[in-house]
Design a protein around this motif. Structure first.
Motif, mmCIF file in Angstrom:
data_model
loop_
_atom_site.group_PDB
_atom_site.id
_atom_site.type_symbol
_atom_site.label_atom_id
_atom_site.label_comp_id
_atom_site.label_asym_id
_atom_site.label_seq_id
_atom_site.Cartn_x
_atom_site.Cartn_y
_atom_site.Cartn_z
ATOM 1 N N ASP A 113 0.841 -1.194 0.000
ATOM 2 C CA ASP A 113 0.000 0.000 0.000
ATOM 3 C C ASP A 113 0.880 1.249 0.000
ATOM 4 O OD1 ASP A 113 -1.862 1.985 0.342
ATOM 5 O OD2 ASP A 113 -2.565 1.294 2.294
ATOM 6 N N PRO A 114 0.906 2.003 -1.113
ATOM 7 C CA PRO A 114 1.769 3.191 -1.169
ATOM 8 C C PRO A 114 1.342 4.304 -0.212
ATOM 9 C CG PRO A 114 0.435 3.029 -3.154
ATOM 10 C CD PRO A 114 0.189 1.791 -2.345
ATOM 11 N N SER A 115 0.120 4.271 0.277
ATOM 12 C CA SER A 115 -0.300 5.287 1.250
ATOM 13 C C SER A 115 0.263 4.974 2.643
ATOM 14 C CB SER A 115 -1.820 5.404 1.304
ATOM 15 O OG SER A 115 -2.391 4.219 1.810
ATOM 16 N N ALA A 116 0.606 3.716 2.906
ATOM 17 C CA ALA A 116 1.198 3.332 4.184
ATOM 18 C C ALA A 116 2.713 3.526 4.170
ATOM 19 C CB ALA A 116 0.873 1.879 4.514
ATOM 20 N N PHE A 117 3.341 3.206 3.041
ATOM 21 C CA PHE A 117 4.788 3.355 2.865
ATOM 22 C C PHE A 117 5.031 3.423 1.364
ATOM 23 C CE2 PHE A 117 9.232 1.877 2.914
ATOM 24 C CZ PHE A 117 9.733 2.715 3.909
ATOM 25 N N PRO A 118 5.920 4.289 0.913
ATOM 26 C CA PRO A 118 6.060 4.507 -0.534
ATOM 27 C C PRO A 118 6.599 3.312 -1.332
ATOM 28 C CG PRO A 118 7.594 5.914 0.708
ATOM 29 C CD PRO A 118 6.738 5.199 1.699
ATOM 30 N N GLN A 119 7.200 2.319 -0.668
ATOM 31 C CA GLN A 119 7.756 1.169 -1.382
ATOM 32 C C GLN A 119 7.175 -0.122 -0.823
ATOM 33 O OE1 GLN A 119 11.850 1.797 -0.396
ATOM 34 N NE2 GLN A 119 12.213 3.178 -2.108
ATOM 35 N N GLU A 120 7.057 -1.129 -1.705
ATOM 36 C CA GLU A 120 6.634 -2.447 -1.245
ATOM 37 C C GLU A 120 7.711 -2.998 -0.317
ATOM 38 O OE1 GLU A 120 5.887 -4.874 -4.663
ATOM 39 O OE2 GLU A 120 4.181 -3.664 -5.302
ATOM 40 N N CYS A 121 7.282 -3.645 0.768
ATOM 41 C CA CYS A 121 8.268 -4.084 1.760
ATOM 42 C C CYS A 121 7.725 -5.241 2.596
ATOM 43 C CB CYS A 121 8.637 -2.922 2.681
ATOM 44 S SG CYS A 121 7.252 -2.253 3.619
ATOM 45 N N LEU A 122 8.643 -5.855 3.341
ATOM 46 C CA LEU A 122 8.270 -6.806 4.391
ATOM 47 C C LEU A 122 8.140 -5.972 5.655
ATOM 48 C CD1 LEU A 122 7.818 -9.749 5.328
ATOM 49 C CD2 LEU A 122 10.256 -9.834 5.857
ATOM 50 N N TYR A 123 6.946 -5.930 6.210
ATOM 51 C CA TYR A 123 6.626 -5.072 7.361
ATOM 52 C C TYR A 123 6.612 -5.917 8.624
ATOM 53 C CZ TYR A 123 3.677 -2.308 10.483
ATOM 54 O OH TYR A 123 3.174 -1.616 11.568
ATOM 55 N N MET A 167 5.193 0.172 20.683
ATOM 56 C CA MET A 167 5.446 -0.573 19.453
ATOM 57 C C MET A 167 6.441 0.150 18.558
ATOM 58 S SD MET A 167 2.355 0.184 16.842
ATOM 59 C CE MET A 167 3.445 0.157 15.455
ATOM 60 N N SER A 168 6.989 -0.598 17.629
ATOM 61 C CA SER A 168 7.876 -0.055 16.600
ATOM 62 C C SER A 168 7.570 -0.756 15.290
ATOM 63 C CB SER A 168 9.344 -0.287 16.945
ATOM 64 O OG SER A 168 9.722 0.499 18.029
ATOM 65 N N GLU A 169 7.958 -0.120 14.215
ATOM 66 C CA GLU A 169 7.786 -0.693 12.891
ATOM 67 C C GLU A 169 9.148 -0.851 12.242
ATOM 68 O OE1 GLU A 169 3.515 1.147 11.585
ATOM 69 O OE2 GLU A 169 5.266 2.441 11.369
ATOM 70 N N VAL A 170 9.353 -1.999 11.621
ATOM 71 C CA VAL A 170 10.577 -2.266 10.878
ATOM 72 C C VAL A 170 10.140 -2.680 9.482
ATOM 73 C CG1 VAL A 170 12.642 -3.715 10.710
ATOM 74 C CG2 VAL A 170 11.805 -2.996 12.956
ATOM 75 N N ARG A 171 10.818 -2.121 8.487
ATOM 76 C CA ARG A 171 10.508 -2.465 7.096
ATOM 77 C C ARG A 171 11.782 -2.892 6.390
ATOM 78 N NH1 ARG A 171 7.154 1.832 8.424
ATOM 79 N NH2 ARG A 171 4.968 1.517 7.898
ATOM 80 N N PHE A 172 11.675 -3.997 5.647
ATOM 81 C CA PHE A 172 12.783 -4.481 4.831
ATOM 82 C C PHE A 172 12.361 -4.373 3.376
ATOM 83 C CE2 PHE A 172 13.365 -6.911 8.834
ATOM 84 C CZ PHE A 172 14.601 -6.401 9.199
ATOM 85 N N ILE A 173 13.161 -3.668 2.566
ATOM 86 C CA ILE A 173 12.826 -3.418 1.169
ATOM 87 C C ILE A 173 13.878 -4.072 0.283
ATOM 88 C CG2 ILE A 173 12.403 -1.651 -0.575
ATOM 89 C CD1 ILE A 173 12.383 -0.426 2.869
ATOM 90 N N PRO A 174 13.567 -5.241 -0.300
ATOM 91 C CA PRO A 174 14.544 -5.895 -1.171
ATOM 92 C C PRO A 174 14.644 -5.153 -2.497
ATOM 93 C CG PRO A 174 12.494 -7.111 -1.226
ATOM 94 C CD PRO A 174 12.323 -6.012 -0.212
ATOM 95 N N GLU A 175 15.820 -5.205 -3.108
ATOM 96 C CA GLU A 175 16.003 -4.578 -4.415
ATOM 97 C C GLU A 175 15.052 -5.211 -5.433
ATOM 98 O OE1 GLU A 175 19.972 -3.045 -6.259
ATOM 99 O OE2 GLU A 175 19.754 -5.186 -6.735
ATOM 100 N N ASP A 176 14.898 -6.537 -5.372
ATOM 101 C CA ASP A 176 13.978 -7.267 -6.243
ATOM 102 C C ASP A 176 12.676 -7.500 -5.477
ATOM 103 O OD1 ASP A 176 12.561 -9.020 -7.840
ATOM 104 O OD2 ASP A 176 14.138 -10.548 -7.934
ATOM 105 N N ARG A 177 11.646 -6.729 -5.780
ATOM 106 C CA ARG A 177 10.369 -6.817 -5.056
ATOM 107 C C ARG A 177 9.693 -8.176 -5.242
ATOM 108 N NH1 ARG A 177 12.659 -2.554 -4.090
ATOM 109 N NH2 ARG A 177 11.632 -0.613 -3.562
ATOM 110 N N GLY A 178 10.094 -8.931 -6.256
ATOM 111 C CA GLY A 178 9.547 -10.264 -6.480
ATOM 112 C C GLY A 178 9.926 -11.251 -5.380
ATOM 113 N N LEU A 179 10.862 -10.874 -4.523
ATOM 114 C CA LEU A 179 11.305 -11.757 -3.442
ATOM 115 C C LEU A 179 10.527 -11.557 -2.151
ATOM 116 C CD1 LEU A 179 15.122 -11.398 -4.108
ATOM 117 C CD2 LEU A 179 13.652 -13.341 -4.678
#
Length: 188
Positions: free
Chosen positions: A68-78, A106-118
């Protein structure tokens, strides 16, 4: 508090290693690094400084793929954690603020892989490892029965008996219901 430190990456029980993965803790961009999803913990090590952090599964309340780009601008593992991760500067700034006190849960951690297909593979590896660390506060006992039987909860102790009774009753109902729709007009 998360303090980035130098440590060796995990070597045992590794389910996934993903290089070229960005990391965010709350709103702080930590840059690119390597993500390690192991049976014991999730670790991330910076590609430039060699420093990183580790998260233990019991503190990970939720993990999901966020698109969801309104939650975070990039697709990620949240990941949502059950405690607040602050950098030392943030901790000093927030010490006297009661408004910030309410957000320390609480805290939020996001991991953004270079290849979003992963992302799906990352999510799947997290799911497998998370199941190895069940919540000790779960209301389901080891035998699979619910401990409480208050209104709105199910008691599984007599599940087999109830299932057999249900199957017998269902067979009887099917016999008596046969033909109940014979006079209905088909609508095509």
């Amino acid at each position: 508090m998360v303090v980035l430190s130098s440590f060796p990456p995990p070597t045992e029980g590794i389910k996934l290693v993903q290089s070229n993965t960005g990391a965010f803790i709350n709103t702080r961009d930590l840059g690119q690094g390597t993500l390690y999803i192991a049976e014991s913990r999730v670790s991330w090590v910076s590609a430039t400084s060699g420093q990183g952090f580790s998260l233990e599964y019991p503190h990970i309340s939720l993990h999901a793929v966020s698109k969801d780009p309104s939650a975070f601008p990039q697709e990620c593992l949240y990941l949502m954690l059950d405690s607040r991760l602050d950098e030392p500067d943030e901790a000093l700034d927030n010490q006297d603020s009661e408004d910030e006190e309410s957000e320390t849960d609480m805290s939020e951690v996001r991991f953004i892989p270079e290849d979003r297909g992963l992302l799906d593979a990352m999510y799947h590896a997290m799911t497998i490892c998370q199941t190895l660390h069940p919540d000790p506060n779960d209301s389901i006992s080891d035998e699979g029965d619910f401990e409480d039987t208050e209104e709105g909860e199910y008691c599984l102790d007599g599940a087999e008996t109830a299932e057999n009774d249900h199957d017998n009753g269902e067979a009887e109902n099917m016999e008596s219901d046969m033909g109940q729709f014979e006079d209905a007009d088909p609508e095509h």
